[in-house]
Scaffold this motif. Structure first.
Motif: not given
Length: 337
Positions: A220-226
């Motif tokens: 889930t790390v940086h699952m919401l990226d650019r």
């Protein structure tokens, strides 16, 4: 029963361990308090676990690895005065068939309440209205954004105990929720027909508010990226009271800087948030210092001691943490240890 409390200064901490809770604990057996003033190292904890039946951990406690458990010849129960046991428990602990419990169920309603407060404050733009009023202005609705939660569409990224409690808070607002959580089935949502399962993009696209409840894991790390943040509709609100690393902060700062979305944040990749961090300069971001669940502190040890009392009577625990549940909980990444 021999009970070890690992948190330094716990015996003197009336907020976490009120006198009545300490007294209840001490009636259960011999209690060994950490009087060193600092958290035990792994080797110190290893030596102190000899002859201990119950180990009470707290924030910052060493992980109970196979090496730490070498001297744990009597350990039956680990009780965590906190939420996630991801950084306290281990596969080795479960392989030794030690029972694990925590106060996760106590924290969840308070975190959910904090999220609701952040959502409403952000939608009503209370922070900026307050600043304007104290600056001598009389801002009108024509000048300031003011939205409502009624009939809104929300995207949930993860569910968990916090998300479950937040759903209860949201029901009176007649909202629609699109939920992304690969560990939740339609049967799990039978009691909330206004919640629909979807993929991550489906939870983001079309949402007035997106609230994150996923645990921080390598997946889930940086699952919401650019790319994913770009799926958020113009004018939407992103709320994160879960873990900061789930959102790529550099990408979030860029989105906030464009003015396209707003955010309400209680957690960050680095805590405390660095003084010069660009998030501090974003007028469309409501920031809090990881305090969404703070009002629960005086209830945590009480809940854990209640479970220890149940354990001593041979009764089922109120909040056991199974190995399967442990494996999905927030934890530090290997590179951070």
């Amino acid at each position: 029963m021999r009970i070890l409390v690992t948190a330094p200064g716990a015996r003197q901490n009336d907020q976490l361990y009120p006198p009545d809770v300490r007294n209840r604990l001490e009636t259960l057996g011999e209690v060994v308090w950490n009087e060193t003033g600092t958290q035990y190292s792994n080797s110190e904890l290893r030596d102190r676990l000899r002859g201990v039946d119950v180990c009470i951990t707290g924030w910052g406690a060493p992980t109970l690895t196979a090496e730490t458990l070498v001297e744990a010849d009597s350990l039956e129960l680990v009780a965590h005065v906190g939420g996630s046991v991801g950084d306290v428990a281990s596969d080795a602990l479960y392989e030794q068939e030690v029972t694990v419990c925590s106060a996760n169920h106590v924290m969840a309603p308070f975190v959910a309440e904090g999220i609701l407060a952040a959502v409403l404050s952000s939608l009503r733009d209370l922070s900026q209205l307050d600043d304007a009023m104290k600056g001598g202005d009389w801002p009108s609705n024509r000048k300031r954004r003011s939205e409502t939660l009624y009939d809104a569409t929300l995207g949930f990224v993860g569910l968990g105990a916090v998300g479950r409690n937040l759903l209860s808070h949201l029901e009176p607002f007649d909202v629609t929720v699109n939920l992304y959580d690969p560990y939740v089935s339609a049967d799990d949502l039978a009691d909330v027909p206004w919640v629909s399962l979807t993929d991550l993009e489906g939870a983001l696209a079309g949402a007035d508010v997106v609230s994150i409840h996923a645990a921080r894991t390598p997946e889930t790390v940086h699952m919401l990226d650019r790319e994913m943040l770009a799926k958020l509709p113009d004018g939407s609100l992103l709320v994160n009271a879960a873990r900061g690393a789930i959102v790529d902060e550099e990408a979030l700062v860029a989105e906030l800087g464009s003015g396209r979305i707003a955010a309400a944040l209680d957690v960050y990749e680095d805590e405390p948030l660095p003084e010069e961090h660009p998030l501090r300069d974003q007028e469309n971001a409501l920031l809090a210092p990881h305090v969404a669940g703070s009002p629960c502190r005086r209830y945590l040890a009480d809940a854990v001691v209640s479970d220890i009392e149940r354990y001593s009577r041979g009764e089922p625990l109120e909040n056991p943490i199974s190995r399967e549940r442990f494996e999905l909980m927030t934890r530090q990444l290997e590179c951070e240890r």
